[in-house]
Design a protein around this motif. Structure first.
Motif, PDB file in Angstrom:
ATOM      1  N   LEU A  46      88.614  40.175  20.135  1.00 22.45           N
ATOM      2  CA  LEU A  46      89.059  38.812  19.829  1.00 22.45           C
ATOM      3  C   LEU A  46      90.309  38.838  18.951  1.00 22.45           C
ATOM      4  O   LEU A  46      91.208  38.016  19.103  1.00 22.45           O
ATOM      5  CB  LEU A  46      87.943  38.031  19.114  1.00 22.45           C
ATOM      6  N   ARG A  79      91.379  34.000  28.333  1.00 24.16           N
ATOM      7  CA  ARG A  79      90.190  34.488  29.034  1.00 24.16           C
ATOM      8  C   ARG A  79      89.255  35.190  28.044  1.00 24.16           C
ATOM      9  O   ARG A  79      89.712  35.859  27.120  1.00 24.16           O
ATOM     10  CB  ARG A  79      90.590  35.485  30.121  1.00 24.16           C
ATOM     11  N   VAL A  80      87.964  35.065  28.298  1.00 25.11           N
ATOM     12  CA  VAL A  80      86.972  35.758  27.481  1.00 25.11           C
ATOM     13  C   VAL A  80      87.153  37.265  27.649  1.00 25.11           C
ATOM     14  O   VAL A  80      87.202  37.756  28.784  1.00 25.11           O
ATOM     15  CB  VAL A  80      85.549  35.346  27.912  1.00 25.11           C
ATOM     16  N   PRO A  81      87.297  38.019  26.543  1.00 20.72           N
ATOM     17  CA  PRO A  81      87.444  39.471  26.681  1.00 20.72           C
ATOM     18  C   PRO A  81      86.149  40.092  27.200  1.00 20.72           C
ATOM     19  O   PRO A  81      85.053  39.588  26.929  1.00 20.72           O
ATOM     20  CB  PRO A  81      87.758  39.937  25.261  1.00 20.72           C
ATOM     21  N   ASP A  82      86.300  41.168  27.955  1.00 18.93           N
ATOM     22  CA  ASP A  82      85.156  41.829  28.571  1.00 18.93           C
ATOM     23  C   ASP A  82      84.880  43.137  27.830  1.00 18.93           C
ATOM     24  O   ASP A  82      85.531  44.144  28.081  1.00 18.93           O
ATOM     25  CB  ASP A  82      85.478  42.089  30.057  1.00 18.93           C
ATOM     26  N   VAL A  83      83.926  43.128  26.918  1.00 12.71           N
ATOM     27  CA  VAL A  83      83.599  44.358  26.174  1.00 12.71           C
ATOM     28  C   VAL A  83      82.118  44.675  26.344  1.00 12.71           C
ATOM     29  O   VAL A  83      81.279  43.786  26.503  1.00 12.71           O
ATOM     30  CB  VAL A  83      83.921  44.219  24.653  1.00 12.71           C
ATOM     31  N   GLY A  84      81.795  45.946  26.345  1.00 16.21           N
ATOM     32  CA  GLY A  84      80.410  46.390  26.464  1.00 16.21           C
ATOM     33  C   GLY A  84      79.687  46.282  25.133  1.00 16.21           C
ATOM     34  O   GLY A  84      80.304  46.027  24.091  1.00 16.21           O
ATOM     35  N   PRO A  85      78.366  46.482  25.146  1.00 20.23           N
ATOM     36  CA  PRO A  85      77.572  46.329  23.917  1.00 20.23           C
ATOM     37  C   PRO A  85      77.941  47.349  22.833  1.00 20.23           C
ATOM     38  O   PRO A  85      77.610  47.139  21.669  1.00 20.23           O
ATOM     39  CB  PRO A  85      76.127  46.516  24.394  1.00 20.23           C
ATOM     40  N   HIS A  86      78.604  48.439  23.201  1.00 21.23           N
ATOM     41  CA  HIS A  86      78.966  49.433  22.186  1.00 21.23           C
ATOM     42  C   HIS A  86      80.440  49.352  21.801  1.00 21.23           C
ATOM     43  O   HIS A  86      80.948  50.204  21.094  1.00 21.23           O
ATOM     44  CB  HIS A  86      78.596  50.842  22.675  1.00 21.23           C
ATOM     45  N   GLN A  87      81.110  48.331  22.334  1.00 17.18           N
ATOM     46  CA  GLN A  87      82.493  48.080  21.915  1.00 17.18           C
ATOM     47  C   GLN A  87      82.500  46.890  20.971  1.00 17.18           C
ATOM     48  O   GLN A  87      81.514  46.157  20.889  1.00 17.18           O
ATOM     49  CB  GLN A  87      83.362  47.782  23.143  1.00 17.18           C
ATOM     50  N   SER A  88      83.621  46.687  20.309  1.00 21.36           N
ATOM     51  CA  SER A  88      83.676  45.635  19.296  1.00 21.36           C
ATOM     52  C   SER A  88      84.311  44.361  19.849  1.00 21.36           C
ATOM     53  O   SER A  88      85.502  44.335  20.169  1.00 21.36           O
ATOM     54  CB  SER A  88      84.468  46.139  18.088  1.00 21.36           C
ATOM     55  N   LEU A  89      83.501  43.296  19.937  1.00 19.30           N
ATOM     56  CA  LEU A  89      84.036  42.006  20.359  1.00 19.30           C
ATOM     57  C   LEU A  89      85.012  41.463  19.318  1.00 19.30           C
ATOM     58  O   LEU A  89      86.039  40.861  19.671  1.00 19.30           O
ATOM     59  CB  LEU A  89      82.892  41.006  20.577  1.00 19.30           C
ATOM     60  N   SER A  90      84.701  41.688  18.037  1.00 16.64           N
ATOM     61  CA  SER A  90      85.597  41.151  17.010  1.00 16.64           C
ATOM     62  C   SER A  90      86.984  41.790  17.120  1.00 16.64           C
ATOM     63  O   SER A  90      88.003  41.122  16.964  1.00 16.64           O
ATOM     64  CB  SER A  90      85.004  41.335  15.609  1.00 16.64           C
ATOM     65  N   PHE A  97      86.966  27.698  24.815  1.00 16.69           N
ATOM     66  CA  PHE A  97      87.057  29.151  24.669  1.00 16.69           C
ATOM     67  C   PHE A  97      85.897  29.735  23.850  1.00 16.69           C
ATOM     68  O   PHE A  97      85.164  30.595  24.362  1.00 16.69           O
ATOM     69  CB  PHE A  97      88.420  29.551  24.071  1.00 16.69           C
ATOM     70  N   VAL A 121      82.890  32.291  25.111  1.00 22.73           N
ATOM     71  CA  VAL A 121      82.594  33.571  24.444  1.00 22.73           C
ATOM     72  C   VAL A 121      81.133  33.592  23.997  1.00 22.73           C
ATOM     73  O   VAL A 121      80.407  34.580  24.216  1.00 22.73           O
ATOM     74  CB  VAL A 121      83.541  33.774  23.245  1.00 22.73           C
ATOM     75  N   VAL A 127      79.134  37.939  16.302  1.00 20.00           N
ATOM     76  CA  VAL A 127      80.571  37.648  16.224  1.00 20.00           C
ATOM     77  C   VAL A 127      80.904  36.388  17.026  1.00 20.00           C
ATOM     78  O   VAL A 127      81.651  35.512  16.565  1.00 20.00           O
ATOM     79  CB  VAL A 127      81.396  38.849  16.763  1.00 20.00           C
ATOM     80  N   LEU A 175      93.526  39.331  20.749  1.00 17.89           N
ATOM     81  CA  LEU A 175      93.998  38.162  21.511  1.00 17.89           C
ATOM     82  C   LEU A 175      94.916  37.268  20.677  1.00 17.89           C
ATOM     83  O   LEU A 175      95.276  36.178  21.128  1.00 17.89           O
ATOM     84  CB  LEU A 175      92.808  37.328  22.016  1.00 17.89           C
ATOM     85  N   ASP A 197      74.025  39.730  23.512  1.00 16.86           N
ATOM     86  CA  ASP A 197      74.517  41.074  23.223  1.00 16.86           C
ATOM     87  C   ASP A 197      74.100  41.400  21.781  1.00 16.86           C
ATOM     88  O   ASP A 197      74.475  40.687  20.846  1.00 16.86           O
ATOM     89  CB  ASP A 197      76.046  41.093  23.376  1.00 16.86           C
ATOM     90  N   ASP A 229      78.716  34.006  26.851  1.00 20.74           N
ATOM     91  CA  ASP A 229      78.753  35.337  27.471  1.00 20.74           C
ATOM     92  C   ASP A 229      78.108  36.408  26.597  1.00 20.74           C
ATOM     93  O   ASP A 229      77.607  37.413  27.109  1.00 20.74           O
ATOM     94  CB  ASP A 229      80.214  35.749  27.746  1.00 20.74           C
ATOM     95  N   TYR A 230      78.158  36.245  25.271  1.00 25.39           N
ATOM     96  CA  TYR A 230      77.760  37.344  24.381  1.00 25.39           C
ATOM     97  C   TYR A 230      76.534  37.048  23.550  1.00 25.39           C
ATOM     98  O   TYR A 230      76.136  37.885  22.741  1.00 25.39           O
ATOM     99  CB  TYR A 230      78.937  37.707  23.461  1.00 25.39           C
ATOM    100  N   ASN A 256      74.908  43.525  19.563  1.00 24.90           N
ATOM    101  CA  ASN A 256      75.917  43.792  18.537  1.00 24.90           C
ATOM    102  C   ASN A 256      76.950  42.681  18.416  1.00 24.90           C
ATOM    103  O   ASN A 256      77.369  42.321  17.317  1.00 24.90           O
ATOM    104  CB  ASN A 256      76.652  45.105  18.857  1.00 24.90           C
ATOM    105  N   ASN A 257      77.380  42.154  19.560  1.00 30.54           N
ATOM    106  CA  ASN A 257      78.521  41.239  19.550  1.00 30.54           C
ATOM    107  C   ASN A 257      78.136  39.764  19.518  1.00 30.54           C
ATOM    108  O   ASN A 257      78.999  38.911  19.321  1.00 30.54           O
ATOM    109  CB  ASN A 257      79.398  41.513  20.776  1.00 30.54           C
TER     110      ASN A 257
END
Lengths: 207, 207, 207, 207
Positions: free
Chosen positions: B48, B34-45, D102, D106, D119, B51, D113, D109-110, D115-116
């Motif tokens: 990921l 599933r695509v992780p759910d992070v906010g703009p001030h969290q790190s998607l990298s 996948f 991602v 990535v 995972l 965004d 969705d991003y 920042n993200n």
């Protein structure tokens, strides 16, 4: 959508398309079993155990669709030429088979709900009954149209196929009746139907 | 479900249906990531990266099902005629293969859970063990029924196939044992099994 | 992505690939019907009843894609050789067919929303219109390139196919217009279109 | 998993299996576009409009996998015999193609965004780069093993195929570089790559 007057797809292409739809529907069943969400201090093994209705309905639906695939093949062996009406009936039959993952998911989720389990069991049986009626409609079309049959398949042969198809829908009518009383009993019955039609036939034919 | 007395589908149709189910199961694996759910001030990298167990279990399951597809083909090369019982065993075998996305998802979600990871690893190994037993059951049926074999495949040939099939289930029994100790170690072992059966064979045969 | 200069896949391989994509898209439709979440003191039968728009849109989309499969086959019967541009147009056509589960899900979820239902109906009709235009583009390519046609299919034949393809897109333009007024009326119209093209043709051809 | 010593599946069966995996992966892409959840007093049309990155990434991935299918077919036209190592490389190649839904989800969705997004774009490009390297590995294997090639395909032919495969991975390396600067620019570049390899070739070959 187009007003095409060309010949409809051949029997073999229609059967290949049907095989694909059935293979996809049978394999999608697993997607309806969701990973349980437990914290590190809860027991995953307990949560996995609680999912037994999902495994049971998965297995019953998988084997039932598998037996239907065998029956669908036996049906198409008897079809020599396909016309538009037969193609349309087959499409509706495929629609009822492709629908199976939904009642399977509902049944697995609600079977141990004291109030709603029976509704879920009725939904499941109704889907299976509709599939059986779809098979009957295919045979019925062949009865009235000898020109659509494969060589050497006479009226008596079609009538015999119809008589052999009937126990399925009848069993599902009975199972729907049982569903109104007990959802787990209905699941056992749905499993018994597929066991009868697969294992039962095996003991007669394969030895 | 119908009481069909016609001949069961031919070997080639059954193999095509099996190929389709295996191809679908192998491709559905990705849906469990599933695509992780992070906010703009969290790190998607970072999300990921976290995972990694999902990628690792995806890869191990993908390659394992891929090797099973090769084995399934080699098995059907030895089958000359299919009867109802063989078809039913094959259907159960396909059911255990089609089930793989679920234990894969559970394993990927819980592998780094200190308490529940081992349960997830046992579930995964048990599914793989059942698939191995399904292959054994197919060979076993051929052992007792020479009339189902392809030409030139004698008892000694079937026995040799059974001996070559055995290391798989045995390896999974060992891996299940390791699972009770450490989930990550079990994952490494599951990966080693598929590496042995694919890369290992390659070094022997392909050069 | 590679700069391949070899011959493009043959007509039969392209048709097999198209058949697979269409069979998968038609079978994925069921995944958009989610199991309702009701407590033991709520009524599952009521919740299942409330899902009628999901069943209706599922059925309309299933039958529509099914009729499109028949049309796609009739189209490829007229194609003798495939070139890169025809392959690309076919790929875009497949893309619009593979997209159908999304508008179907949106339509089923919002049809009884007084404000948003019409937007959902327009989205649905636009997708169907694009598919119709994709079919037209395929025929158009054949009109200008006789060397791509199957033997014995002349300009008049292509023009007739285009005339017979046109009612589909025209019907969807009308249905999109109706969508701006009433979402349920649009659904009835979308169902009528597929009924006309399947049942309607049946009464003319199959009896 | 079994230690099978029988011949690996034939080229045609392996290609059929690959076609199935590619057809399923391309059709699963739509499942990553979720129905927006808006109330009756919110605007569905606005919510649908906001999903533009999902439609754009869906289209780019669909067309890219479609072009890869064409390339995969052209590759297998050059393969006369498949050995275990080639089969394993092909399986890893299929794994990277089956993974595409996948990164596509991602990226969609991003992408907006601040920042993200970059990535997500790097992840997407890395997946595409790996697929390109998988194709290169297949050709490389053919370079060293003439006995695996189809008749009449000499060293110079393989080297030419490798030279024609290289622009893909190189373009993705560039696009990954752009991804570190701007996610939307990277999406445009990914779309341009697939447009170049499909439409670009069309203008050269199909007229």
């Amino acid at each position: 959508v187009t007003d095409v007057q060309a010949a409809p797809p051949t029997t073999s292409r229609t059967e290949a398309f049907s095989d694909a739809v059935i293979a996809i529907a049978i394999t999608l069943l697993v997607l309806e079993i969701r990973v349980p969400d437990v914290g590190p201090h809860q027991s995953l093994s307990h949560a996995l155990w609680e999912l037994w209705p999902k495994y049971a309905t998965f297995a019953v639906s998988f084997l039932t669709i598998g037996v239907m695939w065998v029956n669908h093949h036996a049906l198409f062996e008897r079809i020599g030429r396909i016309d538009r009406r037969l193609m349309f009936i087959n499409l509706v039959l495929l629609m009822t088979i492709a629908f199976v993952p939904f009642p399977t998911a509902v049944f697995g989720d609600y079977i141990d709900d004291p109030n709603n389990g029976r509704v879920a069991a009725v939904l499941y049986g109704t889907n299976m009954l509709l599939i059986g009626l779809g098979f009957l409609a295919m045979w019925w079309r062949l009865l009235g149209h000898p020109e659509l049959r494969a060589g050497g398949f006479d009226d008596a042969g079609v009538r015999q196929s119809i008589r052999r198809t009937l126990p399925g829908p009848i069993a599902y009518v009975v199972a729907i009746g049982v569903s109104f009383v007990s959802a787990p009993a209905a699941l056992v019955l749905y499993g018994a139907v597929v066991a009868y039609f697969s294992v039962g036939q095996i003991s007669r034919f394969a030895n």
